[in-house]
Motif scaffolding. Structure first.
Motif, PDB file in Angstrom:
ATOM      1  N   SER A 127       0.824  -1.214   0.000  1.00  0.00           N
ATOM      2  CA  SER A 127       0.000   0.000   0.000  1.00  0.00           C
ATOM      3  C   SER A 127       0.857   1.263   0.000  1.00  0.00           C
ATOM      4  CB  SER A 127      -0.929   0.004   1.218  1.00  0.00           C
ATOM      5  OG  SER A 127      -0.172  -0.079   2.420  1.00  0.00           O
ATOM      6  N   ASP A 128       2.123   1.131  -0.368  1.00  0.00           N
ATOM      7  CA  ASP A 128       3.072   2.238  -0.232  1.00  0.00           C
ATOM      8  C   ASP A 128       2.639   3.509  -0.957  1.00  0.00           C
ATOM      9  OD1 ASP A 128       4.696   0.755   1.361  1.00  0.00           O
ATOM     10  OD2 ASP A 128       6.229   0.347  -0.161  1.00  0.00           O
ATOM     11  N   ARG A 129       1.999   3.403  -2.114  1.00  0.00           N
ATOM     12  CA  ARG A 129       1.632   4.600  -2.881  1.00  0.00           C
ATOM     13  C   ARG A 129       0.119   4.824  -2.921  1.00  0.00           C
ATOM     14  NH1 ARG A 129       4.774   5.051  -8.487  1.00  0.00           N
ATOM     15  NH2 ARG A 129       4.004   7.189  -8.237  1.00  0.00           N
ATOM     16  N   PHE A 130      -0.604   4.177  -2.007  1.00  0.00           N
ATOM     17  CA  PHE A 130      -2.059   4.275  -2.056  1.00  0.00           C
ATOM     18  C   PHE A 130      -2.575   5.675  -1.740  1.00  0.00           C
ATOM     19  CE2 PHE A 130      -3.544  -0.427  -1.519  1.00  0.00           C
ATOM     20  CZ  PHE A 130      -2.905  -0.735  -2.707  1.00  0.00           C
ATOM     21  N   GLU A 131      -1.888   6.448  -0.923  1.00  0.00           N
ATOM     22  CA  GLU A 131      -2.345   7.823  -0.664  1.00  0.00           C
ATOM     23  C   GLU A 131      -2.265   8.653  -1.941  1.00  0.00           C
ATOM     24  OE1 GLU A 131      -3.860   9.328   1.626  1.00  0.00           O
ATOM     25  OE2 GLU A 131      -3.626   8.113   3.432  1.00  0.00           O
ATOM     26  N   GLU A 132      -1.185   8.521  -2.679  1.00  0.00           N
ATOM     27  CA  GLU A 132      -1.044   9.215  -3.961  1.00  0.00           C
ATOM     28  C   GLU A 132      -2.096   8.731  -4.952  1.00  0.00           C
ATOM     29  OE1 GLU A 132       2.251   9.624  -7.578  1.00  0.00           O
ATOM     30  OE2 GLU A 132       2.730   8.471  -5.758  1.00  0.00           O
ATOM     31  N   GLY A 135      -5.618   0.895 -13.853  1.00  0.00           N
ATOM     32  CA  GLY A 135      -4.919   1.713 -14.836  1.00  0.00           C
ATOM     33  C   GLY A 135      -3.764   2.486 -14.233  1.00  0.00           C
ATOM     34  N   TRP A 136      -3.981   3.024 -13.048  1.00  0.00           N
ATOM     35  CA  TRP A 136      -2.966   3.830 -12.365  1.00  0.00           C
ATOM     36  C   TRP A 136      -1.740   2.992 -12.043  1.00  0.00           C
ATOM     37  CZ3 TRP A 136      -0.074   4.516  -7.993  1.00  0.00           C
ATOM     38  CH2 TRP A 136       0.305   5.816  -7.627  1.00  0.00           C
ATOM     39  N   LEU A 137      -1.949   1.805 -11.502  1.00  0.00           N
ATOM     40  CA  LEU A 137      -0.832   0.947 -11.128  1.00  0.00           C
ATOM     41  C   LEU A 137      -0.096   0.419 -12.353  1.00  0.00           C
ATOM     42  CD1 LEU A 137      -2.501  -1.080  -8.236  1.00  0.00           C
ATOM     43  CD2 LEU A 137      -0.736   0.683  -7.988  1.00  0.00           C
ATOM     44  N   ALA A 138      -0.828   0.084 -13.399  1.00  0.00           N
ATOM     45  CA  ALA A 138      -0.200  -0.414 -14.617  1.00  0.00           C
ATOM     46  C   ALA A 138       0.747   0.618 -15.214  1.00  0.00           C
ATOM     47  CB  ALA A 138      -1.262  -0.806 -15.637  1.00  0.00           C
ATOM     48  N   ALA A 139       0.408   1.899 -15.052  1.00  0.00           N
ATOM     49  CA  ALA A 139       1.229   2.966 -15.617  1.00  0.00           C
ATOM     50  C   ALA A 139       2.427   3.318 -14.750  1.00  0.00           C
ATOM     51  CB  ALA A 139       0.369   4.214 -15.837  1.00  0.00           C
ATOM     52  N   ARG A 140       2.370   2.981 -13.464  1.00  0.00           N
ATOM     53  CA  ARG A 140       3.384   3.487 -12.528  1.00  0.00           C
ATOM     54  C   ARG A 140       4.211   2.413 -11.833  1.00  0.00           C
ATOM     55  NH1 ARG A 140      -0.754   6.747 -12.985  1.00  0.00           N
ATOM     56  NH2 ARG A 140      -0.491   9.020 -12.887  1.00  0.00           N
ATOM     57  N   ARG A 141       3.743   1.179 -11.831  1.00  0.00           N
ATOM     58  CA  ARG A 141       4.491   0.109 -11.175  1.00  0.00           C
ATOM     59  C   ARG A 141       5.416  -0.576 -12.173  1.00  0.00           C
ATOM     60  NH1 ARG A 141       1.523  -2.414  -6.611  1.00  0.00           N
ATOM     61  NH2 ARG A 141       1.162  -0.663  -5.194  1.00  0.00           N
ATOM     62  N   PRO A 142       6.581  -1.027 -11.733  1.00  0.00           N
ATOM     63  CA  PRO A 142       7.443  -1.818 -12.632  1.00  0.00           C
ATOM     64  C   PRO A 142       6.721  -3.075 -13.101  1.00  0.00           C
ATOM     65  CG  PRO A 142       8.617  -1.176 -10.626  1.00  0.00           C
ATOM     66  CD  PRO A 142       7.162  -0.837 -10.412  1.00  0.00           C
ATOM     67  N   ARG A 143       7.071  -3.505 -14.309  1.00  0.00           N
ATOM     68  CA  ARG A 143       6.464  -4.723 -14.835  1.00  0.00           C
ATOM     69  C   ARG A 143       6.958  -5.937 -14.056  1.00  0.00           C
ATOM     70  NH1 ARG A 143       4.097  -4.042 -19.850  1.00  0.00           N
ATOM     71  NH2 ARG A 143       4.497  -2.013 -20.815  1.00  0.00           N
ATOM     72  N   ALA A 144       6.160  -7.001 -14.096  1.00  0.00           N
ATOM     73  CA  ALA A 144       6.503  -8.196 -13.324  1.00  0.00           C
ATOM     74  C   ALA A 144       7.857  -8.758 -13.712  1.00  0.00           C
ATOM     75  CB  ALA A 144       5.418  -9.265 -13.514  1.00  0.00           C
TER      76      ALA A 144
END
Length: 270
Positions: free
Chosen positions: A213-218, A253-262
């Motif tokens: 949940s590290d970036r959930f506030e953003e 959509g937000w996570l797909a754009a901002r998280r590193p790929r698997a």
């Protein structure tokens, strides 16, 4: 030294129910609630009054759902708050009581979820670390079928809540507490991790999707700017109300754009 007087406002069961109705909580709906009791003010009756107020607002056909996680049923090698000596780890693993939905307390989610967990007629899902508890008309439907190797994904109550058209209520809690966002983590490329925990037959290790949940506030701030979120007050607490499905779709959509790929993560065990 004299004990200082309590700080207000004074919050009561009927006041909680009234404010929730003004916020838009509807009789008969299913609500996933995340709470911070201390943010409400001086609550007459504490967590019991909060649960009663929520159930009053939802009515006899509604359903109240809360996280009832038991994060302490985990590998002591990963404990940090506080850590335990390494020489204890093997003994802790060998003697840790396995999960029992009837008696294992919730941990790290607050006193209101623990109150719901022990409420008359409450149902609790089967995952030993990330269970949910529910009271009301759809409690069994929401909590059944929680797979032991699916913390917060398609075979968890979060997916059932999405299908049921449930909404999220953040009651004094921030977006970092919004478990609905975790369902989106299962729908974008994500790394796998090995998770240790006690089991009836002894210590076991299972493969799970990595969650954080590290970036959930953003994420939540961006979600609120772009999707309808109802804001209001219950006592002194900020209250936010929005559909589970909206939160999951936006987060995907937000996570797909901002998280590193698997593929950028090492394989478990590497």
């Amino acid at each position: 030294m004299a004990t200082p007087p309590p700080t207000g406002p004074l919050v009561t069961r009927d006041g909680i129910a009234a404010r929730l109705r003004l916020l838009g909580v509807e009789s008969g709906e299913t609500l996933l609630v995340h709470t911070a009791l201390s943010s409400l003010g001086w609550v007459n009756g504490g967590a019991v009054a909060v649960v009663q107020g929520l159930l009053d607002a939802l009515g006899p056909d509604g359903t109240l759902v809360v996280p009832a996680h038991s994060s302490d049923l985990s590998d002591p090698a990963l404990w940090a708050n506080p850590p335990v000596p390494e020489e204890w780890w093997d003994r802790i693993r060998a003697t840790m009581p396995p999960y029992d939905p009837g008696i294992t307390p919730s941990r790290g989610v607050g006193v209101v979820p623990e109150t719901v967990r022990t409420w008359p007629g409450a149902r609790r899902s089967a995952h030993p670390q990330t269970s949910f508890a529910a009271v009301g008309a759809r409690a069994a439907e929401i909590t059944e079928g929680h797979a032991p190797d699916c913390r917060l994904g398609e075979r968890s109550p979060l997916a059932r809540l999405e299908e049921a058209g449930a909404r999220v209520l953040l009651l004094g809690a921030g977006y970092d507490a919004c478990t609905a966002f975790h369902l989106a983590e299962y729908r974008v490329p994500a790394p796998l991790v090995r998770v240790g925990r006690p089991a009836p037959g002894g210590w076991e290790t299972v493969t799970e999707v990595s969650i954080t949940s590290d970036r959930f506030e953003e994420l939540g701030r961006d979600f609120e700017r772009e999707r309808p979120v109802v804001r209001g007050k219950v006592g002194a607490a900020d209250a936010l109300l929005f559909p589970v499905a909206d939160a999951v779709a936006y987060a995907q959509g937000w996570l797909a754009a901002r998280r590193p790929r698997a593929r950028e993560f090492p394989h478990p065990g590497d």
